[in-house]
Design a protein around this motif. Sequence first.
Motif, PDB file in Angstrom:
ATOM      1  N   VAL A 106      15.150  -5.476  16.204  1.00 58.49           N
ATOM      2  CA  VAL A 106      16.605  -5.463  16.009  1.00 58.49           C
ATOM      3  C   VAL A 106      17.307  -5.395  17.361  1.00 58.49           C
ATOM      4  CG1 VAL A 106      18.553  -4.225  14.995  1.00 58.49           C
ATOM      5  CG2 VAL A 106      16.389  -4.374  13.747  1.00 58.49           C
ATOM      6  N   SER A 107      16.767  -4.564  18.249  1.00 57.15           N
ATOM      7  CA  SER A 107      17.335  -4.422  19.587  1.00 57.15           C
ATOM      8  C   SER A 107      17.328  -5.754  20.328  1.00 57.15           C
ATOM      9  CB  SER A 107      16.538  -3.384  20.376  1.00 57.15           C
ATOM     10  OG  SER A 107      16.957  -3.346  21.720  1.00 57.15           O
ATOM     11  N   ARG A 108      16.227  -6.498  20.198  1.00 58.52           N
ATOM     12  CA  ARG A 108      16.134  -7.793  20.881  1.00 58.52           C
ATOM     13  C   ARG A 108      17.167  -8.784  20.327  1.00 58.52           C
ATOM     14  NH1 ARG A 108      10.483  -6.691  19.919  1.00 58.52           N
ATOM     15  NH2 ARG A 108       9.532  -5.839  21.808  1.00 58.52           N
ATOM     16  N   SER A 117      18.559  -0.128  25.590  1.00 55.53           N
ATOM     17  CA  SER A 117      17.547  -0.877  24.848  1.00 55.53           C
ATOM     18  C   SER A 117      17.316  -2.292  25.358  1.00 55.53           C
ATOM     19  CB  SER A 117      17.942  -0.941  23.368  1.00 55.53           C
ATOM     20  OG  SER A 117      19.151  -1.662  23.234  1.00 55.53           O
ATOM     21  N   VAL A 118      17.848  -2.604  26.528  1.00 50.81           N
ATOM     22  CA  VAL A 118      17.563  -3.923  27.100  1.00 50.81           C
ATOM     23  C   VAL A 118      16.064  -3.976  27.364  1.00 50.81           C
ATOM     24  CG1 VAL A 118      17.956  -5.486  29.008  1.00 50.81           C
ATOM     25  CG2 VAL A 118      19.851  -4.117  28.111  1.00 50.81           C
ATOM     26  N   GLY A 119      15.384  -4.953  26.728  1.00 52.71           N
ATOM     27  CA  GLY A 119      13.929  -4.938  26.722  1.00 52.71           C
ATOM     28  C   GLY A 119      13.516  -3.840  25.772  1.00 52.71           C
ATOM     29  N   ASP A 120      12.546  -3.016  26.150  1.00 53.38           N
ATOM     30  CA  ASP A 120      12.127  -1.884  25.339  1.00 53.38           C
ATOM     31  C   ASP A 120      12.641  -0.603  25.966  1.00 53.38           C
ATOM     32  OD1 ASP A 120      10.783  -3.244  23.370  1.00 53.38           O
ATOM     33  OD2 ASP A 120       8.935  -3.357  24.548  1.00 53.38           O
ATOM     34  N   SER A 121      13.017   0.365  25.137  1.00 54.05           N
ATOM     35  CA  SER A 121      13.460   1.651  25.649  1.00 54.05           C
ATOM     36  C   SER A 121      12.323   2.331  26.409  1.00 54.05           C
ATOM     37  CB  SER A 121      13.891   2.540  24.475  1.00 54.05           C
ATOM     38  OG  SER A 121      14.068   3.874  24.914  1.00 54.05           O
ATOM     39  N   GLN A 122      12.686   3.021  27.451  1.00 50.02           N
ATOM     40  CA  GLN A 122      11.704   3.769  28.243  1.00 50.02           C
ATOM     41  C   GLN A 122      11.914   5.271  28.087  1.00 50.02           C
ATOM     42  OE1 GLN A 122       9.224   1.908  30.108  1.00 50.02           O
ATOM     43  NE2 GLN A 122      10.162   0.517  28.626  1.00 50.02           N
ATOM     44  N   ASN A 123      12.621   5.664  27.019  1.00 44.37           N
ATOM     45  CA  ASN A 123      12.998   7.060  26.833  1.00 44.37           C
ATOM     46  C   ASN A 123      12.101   7.783  25.835  1.00 44.37           C
ATOM     47  OD1 ASN A 123      15.271   6.740  28.574  1.00 44.37           O
ATOM     48  ND2 ASN A 123      16.335   5.722  26.893  1.00 44.37           N
ATOM     49  N   ILE A 124      11.652   8.945  26.233  1.00 45.02           N
ATOM     50  CA  ILE A 124      10.781   9.776  25.391  1.00 45.02           C
ATOM     51  C   ILE A 124      11.463  11.117  25.160  1.00 45.02           C
ATOM     52  CG2 ILE A 124       8.579  11.022  25.333  1.00 45.02           C
ATOM     53  CD1 ILE A 124       7.462   8.622  26.998  1.00 45.02           C
ATOM     54  N   ALA A 125      11.484  11.542  23.909  1.00 43.12           N
ATOM     55  CA  ALA A 125      12.096  12.827  23.552  1.00 43.12           C
ATOM     56  C   ALA A 125      11.027  13.909  23.465  1.00 43.12           C
ATOM     57  CB  ALA A 125      12.820  12.710  22.211  1.00 43.12           C
ATOM     58  N   PHE A 126      11.334  15.068  24.040  1.00 40.66           N
ATOM     59  CA  PHE A 126      10.434  16.225  23.977  1.00 40.66           C
ATOM     60  C   PHE A 126      11.188  17.385  23.361  1.00 40.66           C
ATOM     61  CE2 PHE A 126       8.775  20.040  26.494  1.00 40.66           C
ATOM     62  CZ  PHE A 126       7.770  20.300  25.586  1.00 40.66           C
ATOM     63  N   LEU A 127      10.719  17.869  22.202  1.00 49.38           N
ATOM     64  CA  LEU A 127      11.358  18.982  21.503  1.00 49.38           C
ATOM     65  C   LEU A 127      10.514  20.238  21.665  1.00 49.38           C
ATOM     66  CD1 LEU A 127      12.511  16.360  20.049  1.00 49.38           C
ATOM     67  CD2 LEU A 127      12.886  17.836  18.072  1.00 49.38           C
ATOM     68  N   ALA A 128      11.138  21.307  22.165  1.00 49.99           N
ATOM     69  CA  ALA A 128      10.438  22.579  22.397  1.00 49.99           C
ATOM     70  C   ALA A 128      11.236  23.726  21.793  1.00 49.99           C
ATOM     71  CB  ALA A 128      10.234  22.816  23.885  1.00 49.99           C
ATOM     72  N   PRO A 129      10.548  24.752  21.264  1.00 52.88           N
ATOM     73  CA  PRO A 129      11.238  25.858  20.602  1.00 52.88           C
ATOM     74  C   PRO A 129      12.058  26.740  21.541  1.00 52.88           C
ATOM     75  CG  PRO A 129       8.932  25.749  19.941  1.00 52.88           C
ATOM     76  CD  PRO A 129       9.089  24.837  21.108  1.00 52.88           C
ATOM     77  N   GLN A 136       4.530   8.103  36.165  1.00 55.27           N
ATOM     78  CA  GLN A 136       3.503   7.121  36.522  1.00 55.27           C
ATOM     79  C   GLN A 136       3.659   5.828  35.717  1.00 55.27           C
ATOM     80  OE1 GLN A 136      -0.425   8.857  36.196  1.00 55.27           O
ATOM     81  NE2 GLN A 136       0.230  10.756  37.168  1.00 55.27           N
ATOM     82  N   TYR A 137       4.197   5.955  34.492  1.00 57.01           N
ATOM     83  CA  TYR A 137       4.355   4.794  33.616  1.00 57.01           C
ATOM     84  C   TYR A 137       5.792   4.265  33.585  1.00 57.01           C
ATOM     85  CZ  TYR A 137      -0.281   5.990  31.815  1.00 57.01           C
ATOM     86  OH  TYR A 137      -1.628   6.246  31.702  1.00 57.01           O
ATOM     87  N   GLY A 138       6.685   4.918  34.324  1.00 57.95           N
ATOM     88  CA  GLY A 138       8.067   4.472  34.362  1.00 57.95           C
ATOM     89  C   GLY A 138       8.910   4.895  33.180  1.00 57.95           C
ATOM     90  N   TYR A 139       8.548   6.003  32.526  1.00 56.75           N
ATOM     91  CA  TYR A 139       9.312   6.502  31.380  1.00 56.75           C
ATOM     92  C   TYR A 139      10.239   7.645  31.789  1.00 56.75           C
ATOM     93  CZ  TYR A 139       5.601   4.070  28.804  1.00 56.75           C
ATOM     94  OH  TYR A 139       4.718   3.134  28.344  1.00 56.75           O
ATOM     95  N   ASN A 140      11.270   7.842  30.981  1.00 61.41           N
ATOM     96  CA  ASN A 140      12.169   8.983  31.130  1.00 61.41           C
ATOM     97  C   ASN A 140      11.859   9.978  30.018  1.00 61.41           C
ATOM     98  OD1 ASN A 140      13.749   7.382  33.077  1.00 61.41           O
ATOM     99  ND2 ASN A 140      14.440   6.274  31.251  1.00 61.41           N
ATOM    100  N   VAL A 141      11.867  11.273  30.339  1.00 61.24           N
ATOM    101  CA  VAL A 141      11.629  12.296  29.322  1.00 61.24           C
ATOM    102  C   VAL A 141      12.861  13.180  29.206  1.00 61.24           C
ATOM    103  CG1 VAL A 141      10.154  14.179  28.532  1.00 61.24           C
ATOM    104  CG2 VAL A 141       9.160  12.300  29.859  1.00 61.24           C
ATOM    105  N   PHE A 142      13.366  13.306  27.989  1.00 62.46           N
ATOM    106  CA  PHE A 142      14.524  14.150  27.730  1.00 62.46           C
ATOM    107  C   PHE A 142      14.087  15.352  26.896  1.00 62.46           C
ATOM    108  CE2 PHE A 142      16.123   9.899  28.450  1.00 62.46           C
ATOM    109  CZ  PHE A 142      17.175  10.114  29.328  1.00 62.46           C
ATOM    110  N   MET A 143      14.411  16.540  27.381  1.00 58.87           N
ATOM    111  CA  MET A 143      13.973  17.772  26.713  1.00 58.87           C
ATOM    112  C   MET A 143      15.086  18.307  25.806  1.00 58.87           C
ATOM    113  SD  MET A 143      12.414  21.185  28.507  1.00 58.87           S
ATOM    114  CE  MET A 143      11.492  22.426  27.580  1.00 58.87           C
ATOM    115  N   GLY A 157       9.227   7.130  22.043  1.00 56.46           N
ATOM    116  CA  GLY A 157       8.233   8.022  21.468  1.00 56.46           C
ATOM    117  C   GLY A 157       8.724   9.455  21.465  1.00 56.46           C
ATOM    118  N   ILE A 158       8.046  10.295  20.691  1.00 56.29           N
ATOM    119  CA  ILE A 158       8.444  11.706  20.563  1.00 56.29           C
ATOM    120  C   ILE A 158       7.234  12.608  20.777  1.00 56.29           C
ATOM    121  CG2 ILE A 158       9.253  13.487  18.963  1.00 56.29           C
ATOM    122  CD1 ILE A 158      11.019  11.442  17.641  1.00 56.29           C
TER     123      ILE A 158
END
Length: 342
Positions: free
Chosen positions: A17-19, A54-66, A86-93, A117-118
């Motif tokens: 859909v993004s594409r 979302s241009v191309g594929d998203s590089q964002n990863i969500a991290f949920l912590a208690p 190392q893989y060029g991803y962003n991680v949001f906590m 990814g999550i």
Amino acid sequence: MNIYDIAMEAGVSPATVSRVVNGNKNVKDETRKKVLKIIEEKKYVPNSLARNLSVGDSQNIAFLAPDIENPFFSKIFHGLLDTANQYGYNVFMYGTNDDLLTEHRILDEIKKEMIKGIVIIPISDKDKGTAERLEKIQKNQIPVVLLDRDICQSDFDGVFSTDYEGACEGVQCLIRAGHKKIAIITGELDTRPGRERFRGYKKALKDADIKQRTEYIVNGMFKEAESYDACKRLMEIDDRPTAIFTSSNLTTLGCLKYLKKNNLKIGRDISLVCFDEIRELQYSDICLTVVDRPIYEMGCAALELLEYNFLMENKMKNERIVKKTNLLKTKLIVRGSEKYVV
């Protein structure tokens, strides 16, 4: 409507859909027409931020912590970040504050964003609300990796430590030192760490033919304040224990706070063996015997599991690959705090 609703109705992935939305040519004409028709019918307006991400594929990863203030979760986050870089991803906590409604709300919001990814440390392994939300997310081809805590009867990949074996070894250390009156400050028993560490405690007592005493089992909820109260209860028992096994870093800190406030000393008034190293104590005169584990490496391993799923996504198409569980081993570090108090 959001991009995931459109994807589900069209029978394609959110990335497809993004594409289409971004005019990417790598989409079959038939699929493009189908997606555009649904977008027009539903009067879907793409979120501008989501489109930019979302241009191309998203590089964002969500991290949920208690608990984002807990050094344990911060160190896991460090491992996630280093590997993601190392893989060029962003991680949001995201901090769920040990609140299920907050966890549900964050997962609902994440579904509307372009997340690749999550990684999640779930609050409870029996909560159906979180399990159902994660299942829907994963069906939309967004991999989910559980970290430290499990979800019962789930099909998610996960990275855990050998909590049962580690706790058993820690309590055995106390038994070898001569203790028979051994208490435990447990964590929440609706979590894998809480349940497995308590199980290890019971196993060690049973193997040594030491009777389990109800008054020696107190729940500290993996929190400092509650563990302070738990230690108070144990130390005020008429026939109080000679040793305490604490089930986490914050549990240990709550226990240490009570001992200090009441002028009680390790090695004179009580013995301790603790689960999880507290690095900051190296700058003090407190030397604790601990069940240590590779926390930073757990974060690294979780990101590597996500990367494996990303790589396999195109090869396996819509097929679910076999569930993968990575168990990292604990290690007992003996420093003397287990010694029997005469």
